[in-house]
Scaffold this motif. Structure first.
Motif, short mmCIF file in Angstrom:
data_model
loop_
_atom_site.label_atom_id
_atom_site.label_comp_id
_atom_site.label_asym_id
_atom_site.label_seq_id
_atom_site.Cartn_x
_atom_site.Cartn_y
_atom_site.Cartn_z
N LEU A 249 80.82 4.76 76.43
CA LEU A 249 80.44 5.88 76.01
C LEU A 249 81.82 6.93 75.86
CD1 LEU A 249 77.03 6.55 77.57
CD2 LEU A 249 77.55 6.05 75.36
N CYS B 153 83.53 5.85 72.64
CA CYS B 153 82.85 6.28 71.42
C CYS B 153 82.90 7.81 71.16
CB CYS B 153 81.50 5.83 71.56
SG CYS B 153 80.28 6.40 70.43
N ILE B 154 82.87 8.63 72.06
CA ILE B 154 82.76 10.07 71.82
C ILE B 154 84.48 10.47 71.53
CG2 ILE B 154 83.07 12.24 73.04
CD1 ILE B 154 80.60 11.19 74.73
N ASN C 205 78.30 11.89 66.97
CA ASN C 205 78.64 11.17 68.28
C ASN C 205 77.16 11.00 69.15
OD1 ASN C 205 81.31 10.72 68.28
ND2 ASN C 205 81.75 12.93 68.79
N SER D 46 76.55 7.33 70.16
CA SER D 46 76.27 7.05 71.65
C SER D 46 74.87 6.40 71.90
CB SER D 46 76.41 8.45 72.37
OG SER D 46 77.79 8.70 72.30
N LEU E 48 76.88 14.82 78.75
CA LEU E 48 77.79 14.05 77.49
C LEU E 48 77.70 14.84 76.36
CD1 LEU E 48 76.51 10.36 77.66
CD2 LEU E 48 78.82 11.31 77.99
N THR F 170 80.93 16.17 74.63
CA THR F 170 81.40 15.94 73.16
C THR F 170 81.62 17.21 72.49
OG1 THR F 170 79.78 14.15 73.23
CG2 THR F 170 80.37 15.22 71.22
#
Length: 141
Positions: free
Chosen positions: A5, A8-9, A54, A58, A86, A90
């Motif tokens: 995760l 990904c961010i 994002n 996610s 998160l 982000t």
């Protein structure tokens, strides 16, 4: 799962830095400055688009992980807290990427700011459990 995760961010934030730098170097920002809009709206638009992108990516990563067998023990309150953390992470990383996108002289330089963040993920316990790591034994050749 947490390491994936965060990767990904970080990847989404790099894309934001590249887009901001591309707008700065291509003259798009100069065109926007000739219009009657707030100066902050351009960067805020980039940040909002990045946070939404994002969040969607996610969410897709979590759905795929659930299909692959990821079964967390968290309850609904825990999931809400994780989603909030998160989103704040982000948002923070995205504003940092906007800063680097504004400072960079080229698109390649703008995209390179995330390498230290990605390196920290690889040397952390995000992908390997700490129980499988060696203890405090001295290294002997």
């Amino acid at each position: 799962m947490p390491g994936i995760l965060l990767m990904c961010i970080a990847s989404g934030a790099v894309y934001t830095a590249v887009r901001v730098n591309n707008d700065m170097t291509s003259g798009m920002i100069d065109r926007f400055h000739s219009m009657p809009i707030a100066r902050s709206s351009i960067l805020t638009g980039h940040v909002i688009a990045s946070v939404v992108f994002n969040a969607l990516s996610s969410g897709l990563v979590v759905i795929v992980a659930l299909f692959m067998g990821f079964r967390p023990d968290a309850g609904i309150i825990d999931w809400i807290i994780v989603i909030g953390i998160l989103l704040l992470f982000t948002l923070a990383i995205t504003w940092i990427s906007v800063f680097f996108g504004l400072l960079a002289n080229s698109v390649e330089t703008a995209g390179a700011f995330a390498y230290p963040l990605l390196f920290l993920l690889f040397v952390s316990s995000a992908f390997v459990p700490t129980e499988s790591m060696p203890g405090n034994r001295p290294f002997i050749c």
